[in-house]
Write a protein that holds these residues in place. Structure first.
Motif, PDB file in Angstrom:
ATOM      1  N   ARG A 145     -12.429 -12.065 -14.741  1.00  0.00           N
ATOM      2  CA  ARG A 145     -11.564 -13.186 -14.899  1.00  0.00           C
ATOM      3  C   ARG A 145      -9.953 -12.324 -14.960  1.00  0.00           C
ATOM      4  O   ARG A 145      -9.295 -13.044 -14.250  1.00  0.00           O
ATOM      5  N   LEU A 146      -9.892 -11.305 -15.521  1.00  0.00           N
ATOM      6  CA  LEU A 146      -8.758 -10.361 -15.444  1.00  0.00           C
ATOM      7  C   LEU A 146      -8.220  -9.953 -14.034  1.00  0.00           C
ATOM      8  O   LEU A 146      -7.201 -10.268 -13.283  1.00  0.00           O
ATOM      9  N   VAL A 147      -9.446  -9.756 -13.139  1.00  0.00           N
ATOM     10  CA  VAL A 147      -9.058  -9.322 -11.599  1.00  0.00           C
ATOM     11  C   VAL A 147      -8.776 -10.595 -11.145  1.00  0.00           C
ATOM     12  O   VAL A 147      -7.939 -10.664 -10.087  1.00  0.00           O
ATOM     13  N   GLU A 148      -9.648 -11.895 -11.188  1.00  0.00           N
ATOM     14  CA  GLU A 148      -9.274 -12.991 -10.591  1.00  0.00           C
ATOM     15  C   GLU A 148      -7.764 -13.421 -10.820  1.00  0.00           C
ATOM     16  O   GLU A 148      -7.180 -13.811 -10.045  1.00  0.00           O
ATOM     17  N   ASN A 149      -7.447 -13.245 -12.034  1.00  0.00           N
ATOM     18  CA  ASN A 149      -5.903 -13.601 -12.350  1.00  0.00           C
ATOM     19  C   ASN A 149      -4.843 -12.672 -11.772  1.00  0.00           C
ATOM     20  O   ASN A 149      -3.825 -13.192 -11.328  1.00  0.00           O
ATOM     21  N   TRP A 150      -5.146 -11.361 -11.307  1.00  0.00           N
ATOM     22  CA  TRP A 150      -4.272 -10.588 -10.951  1.00  0.00           C
ATOM     23  C   TRP A 150      -4.119 -11.004  -9.134  1.00  0.00           C
ATOM     24  O   TRP A 150      -3.018 -10.987  -8.944  1.00  0.00           O
ATOM     25  N   LEU A 151      -5.126 -11.319  -8.760  1.00  0.00           N
ATOM     26  CA  LEU A 151      -5.117 -11.736  -7.277  1.00  0.00           C
ATOM     27  C   LEU A 151      -4.528 -13.061  -7.130  1.00  0.00           C
ATOM     28  O   LEU A 151      -3.964 -13.439  -6.187  1.00  0.00           O
ATOM     29  N   ARG A 152      -4.970 -13.961  -8.122  1.00  0.00           N
ATOM     30  CA  ARG A 152      -4.147 -15.316  -8.119  1.00  0.00           C
ATOM     31  C   ARG A 152      -2.602 -15.485  -8.337  1.00  0.00           C
ATOM     32  O   ARG A 152      -1.974 -16.006  -7.541  1.00  0.00           O
ATOM     33  N   LYS A 153      -2.204 -14.897  -9.427  1.00  0.00           N
ATOM     34  CA  LYS A 153      -0.736 -14.997  -9.714  1.00  0.00           C
ATOM     35  C   LYS A 153       0.250 -14.106  -9.018  1.00  0.00           C
ATOM     36  O   LYS A 153       1.288 -14.356  -8.723  1.00  0.00           O
ATOM     37  N   LYS A 154      -0.179 -12.831  -8.793  1.00  0.00           N
ATOM     38  CA  LYS A 154       0.817 -11.787  -8.117  1.00  0.00           C
ATOM     39  C   LYS A 154       2.213 -11.976  -8.600  1.00  0.00           C
ATOM     40  O   LYS A 154       3.192 -11.748  -7.684  1.00  0.00           O
ATOM     41  N   ARG A 155       2.146 -12.069 -10.034  1.00  0.00           N
ATOM     42  CA  ARG A 155       3.375 -11.827 -10.623  1.00  0.00           C
ATOM     43  C   ARG A 155       4.160 -10.653 -10.764  1.00  0.00           C
ATOM     44  O   ARG A 155       5.341 -10.457 -10.398  1.00  0.00           O
TER      45      ARG A 155
ATOM     46  N   VAL B 123       0.743  -1.137  -0.035  1.00  0.00           N
ATOM     47  CA  VAL B 123       0.114  -0.058  -0.066  1.00  0.00           C
ATOM     48  C   VAL B 123       0.951   1.298  -0.083  1.00  0.00           C
ATOM     49  O   VAL B 123       1.834   1.296   1.016  1.00  0.00           O
ATOM     50  N   LEU B 124       0.795   2.170  -1.010  1.00  0.00           N
ATOM     51  CA  LEU B 124       1.325   3.521  -1.071  1.00  0.00           C
ATOM     52  C   LEU B 124       0.363   4.490  -0.728  1.00  0.00           C
ATOM     53  O   LEU B 124      -0.649   4.304  -1.332  1.00  0.00           O
ATOM     54  N   HIS B 125       0.939   5.503  -0.118  1.00  0.00           N
ATOM     55  CA  HIS B 125      -0.014   6.687   0.100  1.00  0.00           C
ATOM     56  C   HIS B 125       0.394   8.002  -0.646  1.00  0.00           C
ATOM     57  O   HIS B 125       1.889   8.271  -0.767  1.00  0.00           O
ATOM     58  N   THR B 126      -0.443   8.746  -1.175  1.00  0.00           N
ATOM     59  CA  THR B 126       0.094  10.184  -1.539  1.00  0.00           C
ATOM     60  C   THR B 126      -0.963  11.120  -1.195  1.00  0.00           C
ATOM     61  O   THR B 126      -1.625  10.984  -0.273  1.00  0.00           O
ATOM     62  N   ASN B 127      -0.985  12.329  -1.676  1.00  0.00           N
ATOM     63  CA  ASN B 127      -1.789  13.366  -0.851  1.00  0.00           C
ATOM     64  C   ASN B 127      -3.026  13.013  -1.185  1.00  0.00           C
ATOM     65  O   ASN B 127      -4.032  13.284  -0.308  1.00  0.00           O
ATOM     66  N   ARG B 128      -3.477  12.557  -2.303  1.00  0.00           N
ATOM     67  CA  ARG B 128      -4.961  12.418  -2.779  1.00  0.00           C
ATOM     68  C   ARG B 128      -5.344  11.022  -2.946  1.00  0.00           C
ATOM     69  O   ARG B 128      -6.707  10.508  -2.945  1.00  0.00           O
ATOM     70  N   LEU B 129      -4.644   9.975  -2.920  1.00  0.00           N
ATOM     71  CA  LEU B 129      -4.757   8.545  -3.312  1.00  0.00           C
ATOM     72  C   LEU B 129      -4.123   7.370  -2.304  1.00  0.00           C
ATOM     73  O   LEU B 129      -3.029   7.867  -1.565  1.00  0.00           O
ATOM     74  N   VAL B 130      -4.986   6.366  -2.199  1.00  0.00           N
ATOM     75  CA  VAL B 130      -4.328   5.304  -1.539  1.00  0.00           C
ATOM     76  C   VAL B 130      -4.152   4.397  -2.786  1.00  0.00           C
ATOM     77  O   VAL B 130      -5.059   4.142  -3.512  1.00  0.00           O
ATOM     78  N   LEU B 131      -2.827   3.875  -2.942  1.00  0.00           N
ATOM     79  CA  LEU B 131      -2.378   2.948  -3.927  1.00  0.00           C
ATOM     80  C   LEU B 131      -2.481   1.483  -3.169  1.00  0.00           C
ATOM     81  O   LEU B 131      -1.596   1.221  -2.515  1.00  0.00           O
ATOM     82  N   ARG B 132      -3.264   0.529  -3.592  1.00  0.00           N
ATOM     83  CA  ARG B 132      -3.688  -0.665  -2.789  1.00  0.00           C
ATOM     84  C   ARG B 132      -3.856  -1.657  -3.716  1.00  0.00           C
ATOM     85  O   ARG B 132      -4.060  -1.621  -5.020  1.00  0.00           O
ATOM     86  N   PRO B 133      -3.754  -2.835  -3.274  1.00  0.00           N
ATOM     87  CA  PRO B 133      -4.015  -4.095  -4.031  1.00  0.00           C
ATOM     88  C   PRO B 133      -5.284  -4.102  -4.577  1.00  0.00           C
ATOM     89  O   PRO B 133      -6.265  -3.542  -3.766  1.00  0.00           O
ATOM     90  N   PHE B 134      -5.740  -4.749  -5.586  1.00  0.00           N
ATOM     91  CA  PHE B 134      -7.124  -4.913  -5.954  1.00  0.00           C
ATOM     92  C   PHE B 134      -7.876  -6.169  -5.077  1.00  0.00           C
ATOM     93  O   PHE B 134      -7.148  -6.890  -4.434  1.00  0.00           O
ATOM     94  N   SER B 135      -9.188  -5.838  -5.248  1.00  0.00           N
ATOM     95  CA  SER B 135      -9.946  -7.023  -4.573  1.00  0.00           C
ATOM     96  C   SER B 135     -11.179  -7.113  -5.390  1.00  0.00           C
ATOM     97  O   SER B 135     -11.444  -6.228  -6.512  1.00  0.00           O
ATOM     98  N   MET B 136     -11.780  -7.971  -5.247  1.00  0.00           N
ATOM     99  CA  MET B 136     -13.007  -8.631  -6.130  1.00  0.00           C
ATOM    100  C   MET B 136     -13.928  -7.624  -6.159  1.00  0.00           C
ATOM    101  O   MET B 136     -14.720  -7.383  -7.075  1.00  0.00           O
ATOM    102  N   ASP B 137     -14.099  -6.615  -4.972  1.00  0.00           N
ATOM    103  CA  ASP B 137     -15.042  -5.491  -4.861  1.00  0.00           C
ATOM    104  C   ASP B 137     -14.804  -4.373  -5.925  1.00  0.00           C
ATOM    105  O   ASP B 137     -15.481  -3.682  -6.187  1.00  0.00           O
ATOM    106  N   ASP B 138     -13.585  -4.652  -6.586  1.00  0.00           N
ATOM    107  CA  ASP B 138     -13.226  -3.379  -7.719  1.00  0.00           C
ATOM    108  C   ASP B 138     -13.591  -3.893  -9.067  1.00  0.00           C
ATOM    109  O   ASP B 138     -13.363  -3.216 -10.022  1.00  0.00           O
ATOM    110  N   VAL B 139     -14.182  -4.939  -9.180  1.00  0.00           N
ATOM    111  CA  VAL B 139     -14.621  -5.496 -10.622  1.00  0.00           C
ATOM    112  C   VAL B 139     -15.413  -4.540 -11.225  1.00  0.00           C
ATOM    113  O   VAL B 139     -15.185  -4.068 -12.578  1.00  0.00           O
ATOM    114  N   PRO B 140     -16.353  -3.905 -10.596  1.00  0.00           N
ATOM    115  CA  PRO B 140     -17.216  -2.805 -11.432  1.00  0.00           C
ATOM    116  C   PRO B 140     -16.497  -1.643 -11.955  1.00  0.00           C
ATOM    117  O   PRO B 140     -16.793  -1.329 -13.117  1.00  0.00           O
TER     118      PRO B 140
END
Length: 183
Positions: free
Chosen positions: A51-61, A6-23
């Motif tokens: 499927r794309l987000v699931e792939n990101w979460l599963r592989k963590k390449r 997790v990285l923080h900026t003035n206005r953003l949190v850069l975080r790992p994706f979750s399945m809640d982000d699909v929409p």
């Protein structure tokens, strides 16, 4: 395996994706305007995005950040490729509603700082469609130098031939220039 920090900026949190982000991911990945200059077709249905987000979460390449402005994910930034001699290539996309507000620049400064200073990378190499003026200006504002333009690059996924602009940024240039960014 790389766990996205997790990285923080003035206005953003850069975080790992979750399945809640699909929409949200589907929102920008299905947009003709947002994907206009990218090297892949817009998503035709939410199943492709799921499927794309699931792939990101599963592989963590590679590192994969959701750009969250407090109201949910508005874009993504990923280390898409490790390159020889401690280099990397990143990819990024931002929902159209968040364009021209400095979000991607803010996120890139945080990610570049992390990759150069904490992960020991020495350079970044980026390719963009020459017509993508916003992306080119963004890269140049961060210190990336145009290496050259390569005409006649065939993008099979889009059945399109483009001129590709190649850029490079060294760790030294970024660190020298970062003090002037004001982030």
């Amino acid at each position: 395996m790389k766990d996205t920090p997790v990285l923080h900026t003035n206005r953003l949190v850069l975080r790992p994706f979750s399945m809640d982000d699909v929409p949200a991911v589907y929102g920008w990945c299905s947009s003709l305007e947002t994907t206009r200059y990218l090297f892949w077709h817009p998503h035709r249905d939410v199943g492709v995005t799921t499927r794309l987000v699931e792939n990101w979460l599963r592989k963590k390449r590679n590192y994969s950040w959701a750009l969250d402005n407090g109201g949910g994910a508005i874009g993504e930034l990923q280390l898409i490729k490790d390159l020889p001699d401690r280099g990397f290539e990143i990819g990024y996309i931002l929902q159209e509603e968040s364009w021209h507000q400095g979000y991607m620049r803010e996120a890139l400064v945080a990610v570049l700082s992390f990759l150069f200073e904490e992960q020991g990378y020495l350079y970044s190499y980026e390719e963009t469609d020459e017509r993508n003026l916003a992306s080119r200006k963004l890269l140049e504002s961060l210190g990336y130098q145009l290496i050259g333009n390569k005409p006649g690059i065939y993008i099979a996924k889009k059945d399109e031939t483009i001129t590709e602009s190649a850029y490079r940024l060294t760790k030294e240039t970024f660190l020298e220039k970062r003090a002037s960014f004001g982030e």
